[in-house]
Design a protein around this motif. Structure first.
Motif, PDB file in Angstrom:
ATOM      1  N   PRO A 101      -5.286   3.676   0.723  1.00 30.04           N
ATOM      2  CA  PRO A 101      -4.279   2.614   0.704  1.00 30.04           C
ATOM      3  C   PRO A 101      -4.955   1.244   0.767  1.00 30.04           C
ATOM      4  CG  PRO A 101      -4.328   3.694   2.842  1.00 30.04           C
ATOM      5  CD  PRO A 101      -5.208   4.481   1.946  1.00 30.04           C
ATOM      6  N   PRO A 125       0.803  -1.223   0.000  1.00 33.23           N
ATOM      7  CA  PRO A 125       0.000   0.000   0.000  1.00 33.23           C
ATOM      8  C   PRO A 125       0.837   1.274   0.000  1.00 33.23           C
ATOM      9  CG  PRO A 125      -0.013  -1.026   2.156  1.00 33.23           C
ATOM     10  CD  PRO A 125       0.737  -1.952   1.265  1.00 33.23           C
ATOM     11  N   ILE A 126       2.099   1.181   0.365  1.00 32.49           N
ATOM     12  CA  ILE A 126       2.923   2.395   0.428  1.00 32.49           C
ATOM     13  C   ILE A 126       4.344   2.020   0.011  1.00 32.49           C
ATOM     14  CG2 ILE A 126       3.126   2.083   2.975  1.00 32.49           C
ATOM     15  CD1 ILE A 126       3.238   5.251   3.079  1.00 32.49           C
TER      16      ILE A 126
END
Lengths: 435, 403
Positions: A192, A48-49
């Motif tokens: 996210p 997600p990041i």
């Protein structure tokens, strides 16, 4: 030559439309089924990041029940208020955030409109910098607001649309649970996937609509929504709850390199040792720092159902490929006469090989294109079955489209290998004799 | 029909046959394991929740103003709802079966913080709970109004009495669950509660919990700021009453929000959505697989028929009947599929052992294996029927043609 083989392949496919259609269909169905499930798994297990997932660490401290001596018992997946505040105050990481989930009631300025509840996150100033949240207007609050108990808030883009019609609302105020909060920023779209910073309360939930300082939520005893676990009876009252051994807060630390990580671990160990002296942390020391992907793995964010389906869908693809191998074999054998004529006229085995592989590849390409359509249908089906909960898991991106086509072609080439090899073995004279 | 010659003929040209056999085997492994998953999901979905689901709905109320007097609002709300014609009874509570969100505690039969407790789901209710949920008491008696106390959000005071489900009583008193009646159990380590009655069955909020029927009812009204009303209506009255109750609550006090009105039917549907979706996907998969495998059989059988046209013609010319030609191909398929399903049985069991091990799935029912073998043999026969009939239609004159 390649073009000529393409043409031959095309002619061969056309010569036997039913058999060819069956093969294309078999590959397409296999691709459709497996890519549908692969897409969901891919989205569930996505990073997600990506640009800093290895610098963000989820903190676990083993403050749990000393009587709970289950051998494989893990440290709790959240921390107590006492520990969260001690870690924040120690300020040992590059950035640190304690946060929890909550829900507040927002009263619109227009008295004719009904108040409504908004999903809220109580958090610290570092949250926005740490997780790189995008902003449409303004920004996050300063740490001075955390310490000064300022009633400030950040809105999600959607909530800003709903309350302020999408205008720049920085400086205006919203009424939450009967108190005015000043807007300092409006986030841009931020979703996210998975929602890594709070998987305890739902790894695929949407992000919160509103963010307020954690300390303010504590000061005014605002309600909490998230998961709370206690092993020991808290004392009465709000104060009693805060001082309890209940875990309900997610704690993240940003540590930029291995050195910082090691130092932070040493700090955590020293901290829990000092707490042991105070009579807490009755179990053997077991502090954990997991980066984003490790934490997703530890919390088993990809559900078992999705994994089982993935395995079954790959087996399903195998059945489709066995099918294609059989059909290709039938097709190439049927062409044995033509192949032997070509061999007799001087085509080498290699030429025959290339030609048949190109034909298989063509069938794979066709199967991939149709299969992509079926994948899209399959994803719509999953959406219809599971509802909006999976909305962000059922989207085809460019990578998945490319993967589908590639998988189809590779599968078809693999399926074509054995039949092609059989074709290559056709003796130039064997088929000519009977004619 | 001589199986020997057919088998020997197969062995001389076995690639196609092996492919079909493999396909049948993998199909069977997927199919049986999928059916096994479907079975266990259906079983858990079929477990009764213990409450009168058809006639119950629930609605949440959230007070948010500083001077919101939750206690009097709850008392008046309950009076007003209970007075509505068509309502059997109503309670204020913290959670609802299968809703996903709830409260759990540990109960133990001996006091002390170091004693092992048994996990239990907690519903805070009043003496109307049995009527409002449609629960039946199998031992002891219901709460009275005198048992019911008020509980603040951060209070840790527990009531002196409780009702347990039979499943919870069995967990605490494995020898005889009736021993639970009148017994003292301890919550929070050492706070005593007397078991006043035992309820036949009620499910917790989490359908995936292995103690899903371990439930306790605690006679306390909650003052948590956010609450839920559970309303049971007379049969057929639910849908009429829902908007009326919502309006009544919204109008009676404007310092709160009413939201999340849901029937128990919807709550169940949502709770098992993942399972029911999985069942649908797996069923679809099985149908598709059988279809693909049949098409594979049709394709290869047709191919082998067309390759053997001359041979068939020759046999026909030598006096073989149409039926015996067809039977030849049908028998051939039985042999191929037979090898496939035997291989499939082994593969099925191996896959199941893996699934049990890696994902904690249920072991499959053994009878599924022979049943699936039979089904696949029949499907194979159906698939090969078309090509076999075409084979039998080959005229004997073909034998004399050169191609």
């Amino acid at each position: 030559m390649f073009n000529y083989y393409l043409k031959l392949g095309w002619l061969s496919i056309r010569a036997n439309p039913l058999l060819s259609a069956l093969m294309v269909l078999a590959i397409a169905i296999g691709i459709g089924a497996s890519m549908t499930i692969i897409t969901v798994n891919y989205a569930m297990s996505g990073n997600p990041i990506p640009h800093k997932s290895d610098q963000l660490f989820y903190v676990q401290l083993d403050s749990w029940d000393p009587n709970d001596t289950d051998e494989d018992s893990e440290p709790p997946d959240q921390v107590t208020y006492t520990d969260a505040m001690n870690l924040i105050r120690a300020d040992k990481a590059h950035r640190q955030v304690a946060s929890n989930r909550s829900g507040l009631v927002l009263e619109p300025e227009n008295p004719d409109e009904r108040p409504f509840t908004v999903d809220t996150r109580n958090t610290f100033a570092d949250f926005f910098a740490m997780f790189d949240t995008p902003f449409q207007y303004g920004g996050g609050w300063d740490s001075s607001a955390d310490e000064g108990l300022e009633r400030v808030t950040v809105l999600s883009r959607e909530l800003n649309e709903r309350v302020f019609g999408g205008e720049d609302s920085v400086g205006r105020s919203v009424r939450l649970n009967g108190m005015d909060f000043r807007v300092v920023g409006v986030m841009d779209e931020w979703l996210p996937m998975p929602k890594f910073y709070d998987v305890t309360n739902g790894a695929f939930d949407p992000t919160e609509e509103l963010y307020i300082p954690f300390n303010v939520a504590i000061e005014y005893e605002l309600p909490r929504n998230g998961n709370t676990n206690c092993w020991k009876r808290p004392d009465d009252g709000f104060e009693g709850f805060l001082n309890s051994e209940c875990v309900w807060i997610q704690f993240w630390a940003e540590l930029r390199d291995d050195n910082e990580k090691r130092e932070y671990m040493e700090f955590l160990n020293a901290y829990t040792d000092s707490q042991k002296e105070l009579g807490r942390f009755g179990r053997p020391r077991d502090n954990r720092l997991s980066d984003v992907m490790e934490w997703m793995e530890a919390e088993q964010v990809v559900e078992d159902d999705a994994r089982v389906m993935l395995g079954l869908s790959l087996l399903f693809l195998a059945v489709c490929l066995l099918n294609t191998i059989g059909l290709l074999l039938a097709k190439f054998m049927r062409k044995a006469g033509v192949t032997s004529v070509r061999r007799a006229l001087g085509a080498s085995r290699r030429d025959v090989f290339v030609q048949h592989m190109i034909e298989s590849g063509l069938i794979g390409l066709a199967g991939g294109v149709v299969g992509l359509g079926l994948t899209w249908l399959g994803l719509q089906g999953i959406h219809a079955l599971f509802g909006d909960y999976v909305e962000h898991l059922v989207q085809l991106d460019l990578a998945m489209v490319a993967a589908a086509i590639a998988l189809a072609i590779v599968s078809a080439l693999l399926a074509g290998l054995y039949p092609t090899w059989q074709s290559c073995r056709v003796m130039p004279a064997s088929q000519l004799k009977t004619q | 029909m001589q199986i020997g010659p057919i088998w020997r003929a197969l062995m001389r040209n076995k690639t196609g046959a092996i492919l079909i056999a493999l396909q049948v085997a993998v199909t069977m492994a997927i199919m049986v394991n999928a059916i096994s998953i479907i079975q266990s999901r259906s079983e858990s979905m079929a477990r009764p929740s213990g409450v009168d689901e058809e006639n119950i709905f629930h609605i949440a109320s959230v007070g948010y103003t500083e001077d919101f007097d939750e206690q009097s609002v709850i008392e008046q709300d309950l009076d007003a709802i209970r007075a509505m014609p068509g309502v059997i009874d109503a309670i204020q509570t913290n959670s609802v079966p299968l809703s996903g969100g709830g409260w759990s505690m540990g109960l133990q039969t001996e006091p002390g913080e170091d004693q092992e407790g048994v996990g239990v789901a907690v519903y805070f209710v009043d003496e109307h709970a049995l009527d409002a949920y449609g629960l039946s008491l199998v031992a002891g008696e219901n709460f009275t109004a005198a048992d019911v106390t008020w509980r603040e959000r951060t209070s840790q005071e527990w009531s002196a009495t409780t009702l347990l489900t039979q499943a919870m009583a069995e967990s605490l008193f494995p020898d005889n669950w009736r021993d639970a009646l009148g017994a003292t159990v301890y919550i929070n380590g050492n706070e005593p509660m007397t078991v006043k009655g035992i309820v036949e069955r009620m499910q917790a909020a989490w359908n995936g919990w292995d103690g899903v029927e371990r439930v306790m009812l605690v006679p306390q009204h909650t003052l948590f700021g956010s609450t839920r009303y559970v309303i049971r209506t007379e049969p057929g009255e639910r849908d009429r009453l829902m908007p009326e109750v919502e309006k009544l609550l919204a109008d009676r006090n404007r310092d709160r929000i009413v939201r999340n009105m849901q029937t128990m039917t919807e709550t169940r549907e949502r709770s098992y959505r993942g399972d029911s979706s999985m069942i649908k996907i797996l069923t679809f998969t099985i149908v598709l697989l059988l279809l693909i495998t049949s098409l594979g059989i049709v394709g290869l059988a047709s191919f082998s028929v067309s390759r053997r046209t001359k041979q068939i013609g020759t046999r026909r010319a030598l006096g073989a009947s149409k039926a015996s030609i067809a039977r030849y191909f049908m028998t051939e398929n039985v042999l191929i599929s037979g090898v496939g399903v035997v291989l499939g049985a082994a593969l099925t069991i191996a896959l199941n052992m893996f699934l049990v091990d890696a994902f904690d799935l249920d072991r499959l029912d053994v009878w599924l294996v022979p049943a699936a073998m039979l089904v696949l043999l029949v499907v194979g026969q159906l698939a090969v029927f078309g090509p076999a009939r075409r084979a039998s239609a080959v005229p004997p004159a073909v034998a004399t043609r050169t191609i």
